[in-house]
Scaffold this active site. Structure first.
Site: not given
Ligand code: UDP
Length: 380
Positions: A253, A357, A173, A355, A177, A306, A284
């Protein structure tokens, strides 16, 4: 055709209802056991701070799908917000996803894109074959040091599983870059509904042919009509719950959100700050005022921390867990649905155990309407 029943007023249910009412002219009842429409995308206003907040955590609309964009912009305008995420690891803040800015900041260098690629190639040399899981995929893309600093701890907190047990698709996901582009998403269309998600859902469901009944469960409806709804049912709740967990529980989850109104106008300077270290208990912090830079500042702020954990009992399911067991159990439920309830259409993140969006949910609803529901209606 009889009235259609839609269980769940999130994106899948609301879009399906709108299409049925407006495109097919069929009356629809949308039920939701919660006291509001909008599913997990719902937003509300906090009267104390004057800040609109996403009740189930940050929802940023973004899409590359032109059909979805043209559809959803009939119900809302979007602001110009472009999501960027920062992550704190061992006391230092880095941009996420991993970009040239992250790499240079982490290694304390000023590398060019080619030099950074060369560095990461060496750091990732331990993996040569096809990555078999999230850990291998991440290390093959960014090398072990960045993986351990920014991905490993966050992922363990998010999923409570070893990254070796998780599918590589989860980390796919996030882009990697070799530029200073620090946007979180790469899609051409992005923003937050100008007047909020609540207004968007109200618009989707405003039609005369749509009846919305809140605080109403599927069981309530079945009880009212002798155990079987006399017509088409579109079910967007969890499929394992529908069958009363007959084959076992699918893992979900869920998130605990701890709300706070810190005594300042701006707590963290950005909408989302991730916390990569395993010993920080939350993943976060969201600060919602940053989603609307176009609004005038109230001088107050609202945040939430969270905390992910396994869903139990009545916890709200948020994320399907992509493990071998669940990958086998979900199709078993689909087979059960085909055998026992062929008249019921399952969809959405919960009904499809996927999963996905918001934009993919809308795309799936539009496709389901076109390919499954319209032919069904025509055959009746
Ligand atoms: N992830 C991570 N560190 C970060 C952000 C994301 O390891 O700082 C990994 C983590 O495994 C997460 C996945 O990338 O479940 C997808 O992140 P995304 O931000 O897409 O998750 P969402 O916003 O859907 O919770």
């Amino acid at each position: 055709m009889n009235r259609v029943l839609i269980v769940g007023a999130g994106f899948f249910g609301a879009v399906t209802a709108e299409r049925l009412a407006v495109d097919a002219g069929i009356p629809v009842t949308v039920i939701d056991r919660r006291s509001h429409i909008g599913g997990n995308s719902w937003s509300e206003w906090d009267s104390e701070t004057g800040v609109e907040f996403h009740k189930y955590g940050s929802h940023i609309f973004h899409t590359s799908n032109a059909e979805v964009w043209s559809y959803i912009t009939r119900f809302t305008d979007f602001n110009q917000y472009r999501h960027s995420v920062w992550t704190t690891s061992r006391g230092k803040v880095y941009p996420m996803p991993i970009s040239l800015a992250t790499i240079n900041s982490y290694y304390g260098k000023n590398l060019s894109p080619d030099q950074a690629k060369e560095l990461i190639r060496k750091e990732a040399a331990e993996f040569t074959g096809e990555p078999a899981n999230l850990e291998e995929k991440a290390i093959s893309q960014i090398g072990r040091p960045l993986y351990e600093a920014l991905i490993r701890g966050y992922t363990i907190k998010q999923w409570a599983k070893s990254p070796r047990e998780l599918s590589a698709a989860i980390i796919s996901r996030l882009p990697v870059r070799y530029t200073y582009d620090t946007r979180y998403f790469s899609d051409p269309h992005e923003g937050i509904p100008l007047r909020g998600y609540a207004a968007l859902f109200t618009n989707l469901l405003k039609y005369e042919k749509i009846e919305v009944r809140l605080n109403t469960s599927y069981a309530d409806i079945l009880a009212q009509c002798g155990g079987r709804f006399p017509g088409l049912v579109v079910y967007t709740g969890a499929i394992d719950e529908f069958f009363q967990y007959r084959l076992g529980r699918l893992d979900w989850r869920t998130l605990d959100l701890e709300w706070d109104r810190p005594n300042c106008a701006d707590y963290q300077g950005t909408a989302v700050m991730n916390y990569a270290d395993e010993d920080v208990p939350y993943t976060r912090i969201h600060e919602f005022k940053h989603y609307h830079p176009e609004r005038s500042d109230t001088g107050k702020t609202l945040i939430c921390r969270e905390y992910p954990h396994a869903a139990k009992g009545n916890d709200e399911p948020f994320y399907p867990v992509d493990t071998q067991r669940n990958r086998e159990l979900y199709p078993a439920y689909v087979a059960l649905a085909r055998a026992e309830s062929p008249e019921i259409i399952f969809g959405g993140r919960l009904g499809g155990y996927k999963y996905i969006d918001m934009d993919a949910t809308i795309a799936a609803a539009l496709e389901c309407y076109r390919n499954n529901i319209v032919p069904l209606i025509q055959s009746l």
